[in-house]
Design a protein around this motif. Structure first.
Motif, PDB file in Angstrom:
ATOM      1  N   PHE A  44       0.716  -1.193  -0.013  1.00  0.00           N
ATOM      2  CA  PHE A  44       0.035  -0.086  -0.165  1.00  0.00           C
ATOM      3  C   PHE A  44       0.671   1.296  -0.021  1.00  0.00           C
ATOM      4  O   PHE A  44       0.603   2.115  -0.830  1.00  0.00           O
ATOM      5  CB  PHE A  44      -0.977   0.007   1.120  1.00  0.00           C
ATOM      6  N   PHE A  45       1.923   1.228   0.884  1.00  0.00           N
ATOM      7  CA  PHE A  45       2.721   2.625   0.972  1.00  0.00           C
ATOM      8  C   PHE A  45       3.686   2.826  -0.529  1.00  0.00           C
ATOM      9  O   PHE A  45       3.597   3.871  -0.836  1.00  0.00           O
ATOM     10  CB  PHE A  45       3.727   2.442   2.251  1.00  0.00           C
ATOM     11  N   LEU A  46       4.070   1.769  -0.814  1.00  0.00           N
ATOM     12  CA  LEU A  46       4.681   1.906  -2.026  1.00  0.00           C
ATOM     13  C   LEU A  46       3.850   2.180  -3.268  1.00  0.00           C
ATOM     14  O   LEU A  46       4.260   3.103  -4.033  1.00  0.00           O
ATOM     15  CB  LEU A  46       5.482   0.612  -2.406  1.00  0.00           C
ATOM     16  N   ALA A  47       2.879   1.738  -3.391  1.00  0.00           N
ATOM     17  CA  ALA A  47       1.795   2.140  -4.383  1.00  0.00           C
ATOM     18  C   ALA A  47       1.683   3.524  -4.348  1.00  0.00           C
ATOM     19  O   ALA A  47       1.427   4.407  -5.084  1.00  0.00           O
ATOM     20  CB  ALA A  47       0.553   1.236  -4.618  1.00  0.00           C
ATOM     21  N   ALA A  48       1.153   4.076  -2.885  1.00  0.00           N
ATOM     22  CA  ALA A  48       0.888   5.432  -2.674  1.00  0.00           C
ATOM     23  C   ALA A  48       1.915   6.396  -2.939  1.00  0.00           C
ATOM     24  O   ALA A  48       1.844   7.352  -3.550  1.00  0.00           O
ATOM     25  CB  ALA A  48       0.464   5.380  -1.111  1.00  0.00           C
ATOM     26  N   LEU A  66       5.421  16.347  -1.251  1.00  0.00           N
ATOM     27  CA  LEU A  66       5.301  15.909   0.199  1.00  0.00           C
ATOM     28  C   LEU A  66       4.683  14.426   0.466  1.00  0.00           C
ATOM     29  O   LEU A  66       5.311  13.742   1.188  1.00  0.00           O
ATOM     30  CB  LEU A  66       4.520  16.902   0.904  1.00  0.00           C
ATOM     31  N   TYR A  67       3.695  14.271  -0.210  1.00  0.00           N
ATOM     32  CA  TYR A  67       2.955  13.007  -0.115  1.00  0.00           C
ATOM     33  C   TYR A  67       3.680  11.772  -0.453  1.00  0.00           C
ATOM     34  O   TYR A  67       4.147  10.840   0.519  1.00  0.00           O
ATOM     35  CB  TYR A  67       1.521  12.821  -0.706  1.00  0.00           C
ATOM     36  N   ALA A  68       4.641  11.853  -1.471  1.00  0.00           N
ATOM     37  CA  ALA A  68       5.448  10.871  -2.010  1.00  0.00           C
ATOM     38  C   ALA A  68       6.540  10.754  -1.065  1.00  0.00           C
ATOM     39  O   ALA A  68       6.876   9.577  -0.872  1.00  0.00           O
ATOM     40  CB  ALA A  68       5.991  11.178  -3.328  1.00  0.00           C
ATOM     41  N   ALA A  69       6.966  11.845  -0.197  1.00  0.00           N
ATOM     42  CA  ALA A  69       8.169  11.697   0.570  1.00  0.00           C
ATOM     43  C   ALA A  69       7.647  10.830   1.836  1.00  0.00           C
ATOM     44  O   ALA A  69       8.247   9.904   2.454  1.00  0.00           O
ATOM     45  CB  ALA A  69       8.583  12.887   1.013  1.00  0.00           C
ATOM     46  N   ILE A  70       6.626  11.264   2.425  1.00  0.00           N
ATOM     47  CA  ILE A  70       5.689  10.591   3.558  1.00  0.00           C
ATOM     48  C   ILE A  70       5.557   9.211   3.292  1.00  0.00           C
ATOM     49  O   ILE A  70       5.939   8.448   4.231  1.00  0.00           O
ATOM     50  CB  ILE A  70       4.386  11.435   3.926  1.00  0.00           C
ATOM     51  N   PHE A  71       5.022   8.696   2.107  1.00  0.00           N
ATOM     52  CA  PHE A  71       4.569   7.384   1.953  1.00  0.00           C
ATOM     53  C   PHE A  71       5.981   6.682   1.798  1.00  0.00           C
ATOM     54  O   PHE A  71       5.882   5.535   2.189  1.00  0.00           O
ATOM     55  CB  PHE A  71       3.654   7.386   0.507  1.00  0.00           C
ATOM     56  N   ALA A  73       8.819   7.351   3.297  1.00  0.00           N
ATOM     57  CA  ALA A  73       9.224   7.132   4.506  1.00  0.00           C
ATOM     58  C   ALA A  73       8.295   5.974   5.430  1.00  0.00           C
ATOM     59  O   ALA A  73       8.996   5.112   5.984  1.00  0.00           O
ATOM     60  CB  ALA A  73       9.188   8.476   5.308  1.00  0.00           C
ATOM     61  N   LEU A  74       7.116   6.151   5.251  1.00  0.00           N
ATOM     62  CA  LEU A  74       6.199   5.172   5.755  1.00  0.00           C
ATOM     63  C   LEU A  74       6.481   3.640   5.224  1.00  0.00           C
ATOM     64  O   LEU A  74       6.500   2.535   6.011  1.00  0.00           O
ATOM     65  CB  LEU A  74       4.698   5.401   5.544  1.00  0.00           C
ATOM     66  N   ALA A  75       6.872   3.470   3.970  1.00  0.00           N
ATOM     67  CA  ALA A  75       7.377   2.203   3.545  1.00  0.00           C
ATOM     68  C   ALA A  75       8.507   1.766   4.094  1.00  0.00           C
ATOM     69  O   ALA A  75       8.681   0.693   4.386  1.00  0.00           O
ATOM     70  CB  ALA A  75       7.267   2.287   1.897  1.00  0.00           C
ATOM     71  N   TRP A  77       9.661   2.729   7.087  1.00  0.00           N
ATOM     72  CA  TRP A  77       9.292   2.149   8.457  1.00  0.00           C
ATOM     73  C   TRP A  77       8.854   0.689   8.792  1.00  0.00           C
ATOM     74  O   TRP A  77       8.957   0.051   9.469  1.00  0.00           O
ATOM     75  CB  TRP A  77       8.220   3.179   8.976  1.00  0.00           C
ATOM     76  N   THR A  78       7.995   0.580   7.400  1.00  0.00           N
ATOM     77  CA  THR A  78       7.244  -0.662   7.493  1.00  0.00           C
ATOM     78  C   THR A  78       8.451  -1.932   7.330  1.00  0.00           C
ATOM     79  O   THR A  78       8.255  -2.986   7.851  1.00  0.00           O
ATOM     80  CB  THR A  78       6.088  -0.898   6.360  1.00  0.00           C
ATOM     81  N   LYS A  79       9.007  -1.751   6.150  1.00  0.00           N
ATOM     82  CA  LYS A  79       9.965  -2.667   5.865  1.00  0.00           C
ATOM     83  C   LYS A  79      11.546  -1.918   5.464  1.00  0.00           C
ATOM     84  O   LYS A  79      11.396  -1.021   4.441  1.00  0.00           O
ATOM     85  CB  LYS A  79       9.703  -3.648   4.726  1.00  0.00           C
ATOM     86  N   PRO A  80      12.573  -2.086   6.111  1.00  0.00           N
ATOM     87  CA  PRO A  80      13.529  -0.982   5.913  1.00  0.00           C
ATOM     88  C   PRO A  80      14.138  -1.197   4.591  1.00  0.00           C
ATOM     89  O   PRO A  80      14.810  -0.126   4.022  1.00  0.00           O
ATOM     90  CB  PRO A  80      14.640  -1.657   7.014  1.00  0.00           C
TER      91      PRO A  80
END
Length: 186
Positions: A44-48, A66-71, A73-75, A77-80
């Motif tokens: 989900f985070f990678l697709a976003a 900004l959203y691309a950077a946030i997602f 980073a979230l990806a 955080w999910t899997k390094p």
């Protein structure tokens, strides 16, 4: 949703719908969605991140950037391993001669993932996204790589757990750079 939105950039609405349906019924993804694995959230985070990055390239407005950077980073955080996504995304900026934006993007993602890295530094003494680092490669994946080299079945632990030069390869594995070098040379 994001697969459809990305597909719509390259295909007709019908083609994008088919791509989204194909992804949603792909057996491995369907199986992962039955149980909450990190990979489910990662996808989900990678697709976003891909969707918003493509939106930024299309519109050049700050919100998708900004959203691309946030997602991204979230990806991470999910899997390094998702932190490596930063390399091709930054390369796109460089290829488009947007050096400052590329640096800004990489810096923003780095700032967003840095709290986890500081946590690892405080708890494990390692300023990195993972406290496992080369241990996963040198402990688990290396056996599979060496098993393949000796024409053994890597999924059969009884057959592949102790290839002849495993201990020598492990002795040379002192960090991520060594792990990468060993992987390339084996």
């Amino acid at each position: 949703f994001f697969v459809f939105k990305i597909g719509k950039r390259f295909l007709s609405s019908r083609g994008a719908s088919i791509a989204a349906l194909a992804i949603s019924f792909e057996p491995l993804i369907s199986a992962l969605n039955l149980v909450l694995f990190p990979e489910t959230i990662l996808i989900f985070f990678l697709a976003a991140a891909a969707h918003f990055f493509l939106s930024y390239l299309e519109r050049r407005s700050p919100a998708p950037f900004l959203y691309a950077a946030i997602f991204t980073a979230l990806a991470a955080w999910t899997k390094p391993v998702a932190a490596y996504l930063l390399l091709p995304l930054s390369l796109v900026f460089l290829l488009q001669r947007e050096f400052i934006r590329g640096i800004a993007f990489a810096t923003l993602v780095a700032l967003l993932i840095s709290p986890w890295m500081f946590y690892n530094l405080r708890v494990y003494g390692m300023f990195s996204m993972t406290a496992q680092g080369e241990n996963n490669f040198c402990g688990y994946a290396l056996m599979s790589v060496l098993a393949a080299e000796y024409h053994k079945d890597p999924s059969d632990m009884a057959e592949s757990a102790f290839p002849p030069d495993l201990q020598e390869a492990k002795a040379h594995c002192r960090g991520p750079a060594d792990a990468f070098r060993i992987f390339l040379s084996e």
